[in-house]
Motif scaffolding. Sequence first.
Motif, PDB file in Angstrom:
ATOM      1  N   PHE A  34       0.832  -1.208   0.000  1.00 44.59           N
ATOM      2  CA  PHE A  34       0.000   0.000   0.000  1.00 44.59           C
ATOM      3  C   PHE A  34       0.865   1.256   0.000  1.00 44.59           C
ATOM      4  O   PHE A  34       1.874   1.327   0.678  1.00 44.59           O
ATOM      5  CB  PHE A  34      -0.917   0.005   1.223  1.00 44.59           C
ATOM      6  N   GLU A  71      -4.984  18.834  -3.183  1.00 41.23           N
ATOM      7  CA  GLU A  71      -4.911  17.749  -4.132  1.00 41.23           C
ATOM      8  C   GLU A  71      -4.537  16.503  -3.352  1.00 41.23           C
ATOM      9  O   GLU A  71      -3.766  16.594  -2.389  1.00 41.23           O
ATOM     10  CB  GLU A  71      -3.793  18.051  -5.130  1.00 41.23           C
ATOM     11  N   VAL A  72      -5.069  15.369  -3.759  1.00 44.73           N
ATOM     12  CA  VAL A  72      -4.685  14.119  -3.101  1.00 44.73           C
ATOM     13  C   VAL A  72      -3.728  13.402  -4.040  1.00 44.73           C
ATOM     14  O   VAL A  72      -4.103  13.058  -5.162  1.00 44.73           O
ATOM     15  CB  VAL A  72      -5.910  13.233  -2.806  1.00 44.73           C
ATOM     16  N   VAL A  73      -2.496  13.213  -3.597  1.00 44.35           N
ATOM     17  CA  VAL A  73      -1.510  12.524  -4.437  1.00 44.35           C
ATOM     18  C   VAL A  73      -1.038  11.265  -3.715  1.00 44.35           C
ATOM     19  O   VAL A  73      -1.299  11.081  -2.523  1.00 44.35           O
ATOM     20  CB  VAL A  73      -0.297  13.432  -4.774  1.00 44.35           C
ATOM     21  N   ASN A 169       6.018   9.367 -14.907  1.00 45.29           N
ATOM     22  CA  ASN A 169       5.334  10.193 -13.912  1.00 45.29           C
ATOM     23  C   ASN A 169       4.410   9.318 -13.064  1.00 45.29           C
ATOM     24  O   ASN A 169       3.220   9.208 -13.337  1.00 45.29           O
ATOM     25  CB  ASN A 169       4.534  11.292 -14.637  1.00 45.29           C
ATOM     26  N   SER A 171       3.059   9.699 -10.271  1.00 45.31           N
ATOM     27  CA  SER A 171       1.916  10.338  -9.611  1.00 45.31           C
ATOM     28  C   SER A 171       0.756  10.555 -10.578  1.00 45.31           C
ATOM     29  O   SER A 171      -0.336  10.922 -10.155  1.00 45.31           O
ATOM     30  CB  SER A 171       2.332  11.648  -8.957  1.00 45.31           C
ATOM     31  N   GLY A 172       0.986  10.293 -11.871  1.00 41.53           N
ATOM     32  CA  GLY A 172      -0.104  10.392 -12.841  1.00 41.53           C
ATOM     33  C   GLY A 172      -0.887   9.097 -12.981  1.00 41.53           C
ATOM     34  O   GLY A 172      -1.845   9.022 -13.746  1.00 41.53           O
ATOM     35  N   VAL A 174      -3.521   6.133 -12.046  1.00 42.41           N
ATOM     36  CA  VAL A 174      -4.854   6.148 -11.427  1.00 42.41           C
ATOM     37  C   VAL A 174      -4.962   4.927 -10.520  1.00 42.41           C
ATOM     38  O   VAL A 174      -4.633   3.811 -10.922  1.00 42.41           O
ATOM     39  CB  VAL A 174      -5.962   6.103 -12.504  1.00 42.41           C
ATOM     40  N   ARG A 175      -5.411   5.148  -9.288  1.00 46.09           N
ATOM     41  CA  ARG A 175      -5.564   4.026  -8.355  1.00 46.09           C
ATOM     42  C   ARG A 175      -6.910   3.365  -8.608  1.00 46.09           C
ATOM     43  O   ARG A 175      -7.941   4.021  -8.670  1.00 46.09           O
ATOM     44  CB  ARG A 175      -5.491   4.522  -6.917  1.00 46.09           C
ATOM     45  N   GLY A 177      -7.956   0.517  -6.792  1.00 50.61           N
ATOM     46  CA  GLY A 177      -8.355  -0.335  -5.669  1.00 50.61           C
ATOM     47  C   GLY A 177      -7.787  -1.734  -5.838  1.00 50.61           C
ATOM     48  O   GLY A 177      -7.280  -2.086  -6.905  1.00 50.61           O
ATOM     49  N   GLY A 179      -5.098  -2.763  -4.736  1.00 48.75           N
ATOM     50  CA  GLY A 179      -3.655  -2.666  -4.925  1.00 48.75           C
ATOM     51  C   GLY A 179      -3.229  -2.407  -6.357  1.00 48.75           C
ATOM     52  O   GLY A 179      -2.046  -2.444  -6.669  1.00 48.75           O
TER      53      GLY A 179
END
Lengths: 247, 261
Positions: A34, A71-73, A169, A171-172, A174-175, A177, A179
């Motif tokens: 995680f 922003e949530v990163v 990148n 941080s670009g 997309v999560r 779920g 994992g």
Amino acid sequence: MIRGLYAAARAMASEITRQDALAFNLANVDTVGFKRALVVSGVEGEALLARFQGAQPAVPIGRLAMGPVQEVVTDFQQGPLQETGRDLDIALVGQGFLVVQTPSGLAYTRDGRLGLDAQRRLVTRDGHPVLGMGGPLVVPPGRLGIDAGGNVVVNGTPVGRLQVVQFPNPSGLVRAGGGLYLAAGQEPQQAQGVTVRQGFLEGANVEPVVEMAQMLAGLRAYEAGQKAILTMDESVDRLLQAARVSA
Amino acid sequence: MRALWTAVTGMIAKQLDIDVIANNLANVNTPGFKKSRAEFQDLIYQTLRLPGSTQAEGLLVPTGSQVGLGTRTSAISKLFSQGDFVQTGNLLDLAIEGEGFFQVQLPDGTMAYTRDGSFKLDAEGRIVTSDGYPLQPPITIPREATHIAIGADGTVTVNLPGQAVPQQVGRIELARFANPEGLSSIGRNLFTTTAASGDAAVGAPGAEGFGTLAQGFLEMSNVKVVEEMVRMIIAQRAYEATSKAVSTADEMWGMANNLKR
């Protein structure tokens, strides 16, 4: 004055999002691979204030921020390694991802709890095949070894190599779920400097102390926003009372 | 206040973790018991802003903004690592050294699989489990037998009165699976096959990929008390931390309510 009211309300809303992220991190403190969510705040919509006096040109007073935006990163820092001794547990050390074939396309993960399905393919906990260089890896019976380079060996015979990729990148991503991360238009590249550790799992990179401290600080910032609103409310109240007296 | 429900998912997950740990500890002395582990994954996300989407000025958003909504249990998996061996001296106690399961037949005719080798004889002399389920393929020990010997390769021989040479009465076979973690536990130390485990491959003990038998030994549970204790501490503290998130969210909600006097 009323501008300040909205700025303070926005600050409170922003702290709520921070608490959402902190609760999410704490709920996943024991989730393998995680990566914690991080709320970063910035200032938006600074307004230039000016004084107008009759026909004279406007005199600038200064800038006024209209409240924070957040922003949530995802914080992709390495999590701690935990030894399990299980042959099918692997941990990635360094910035890389395993490639997972899901029914809706390719996804990427750092959760190394692998297993075998009924066809002896290497799969994730949800049963999605983990890809090697040439597609799913089928593991024959025998002593399984996975070396630092991701080479899968059974009884000394090479079976294939795990595909480990990285993104320009991260941080670009997309999560999704479970994992999993989705590329969101980015092209994965062969990972450099990532080692695979067999018999280990990567723990969550959540540090409870840090989350608790942030929770405390966030709560107080929220309280400050509340006090600011109450103060402004009180000031308007006084103003109205004064107007009533003089009338 | 998503935080309230997010934290609740964490608390529910840790509660389940404690349930699994309690079951492991309760079975610390059960022969052939395999410990379980609750495993967790992050739950779905609420996307506030998608990375790669276009902003008002025509710029691409380099990083998105997604709030996660908690955790969920992805699996409670069995760990089939070898348990410790205990010498019992009982001739019908068998331990499997390596991979494989004993095959037993349930009363409804289906097959079940076990690592618990504490076998007994029933009234007809058949080798059965402690619950009376017969070992497969069935092996009957003659009533007059004076000694039973079970070899590492599974051959069962008995000494009969008046015969100098021991007689072979059968051979124990083991079953193995592509994915033992996919087996379903039905209690009483028994497992049954599922679509995930694959079908049983049957073979003699000691053959390629199968373990060997040790007579007079039992395989104990693979639960390690210290490890379970540490897991229990982690689960309890994680539960506590998420409960703090609930109380913080509650406090914030209270403050918001106090804005209106």
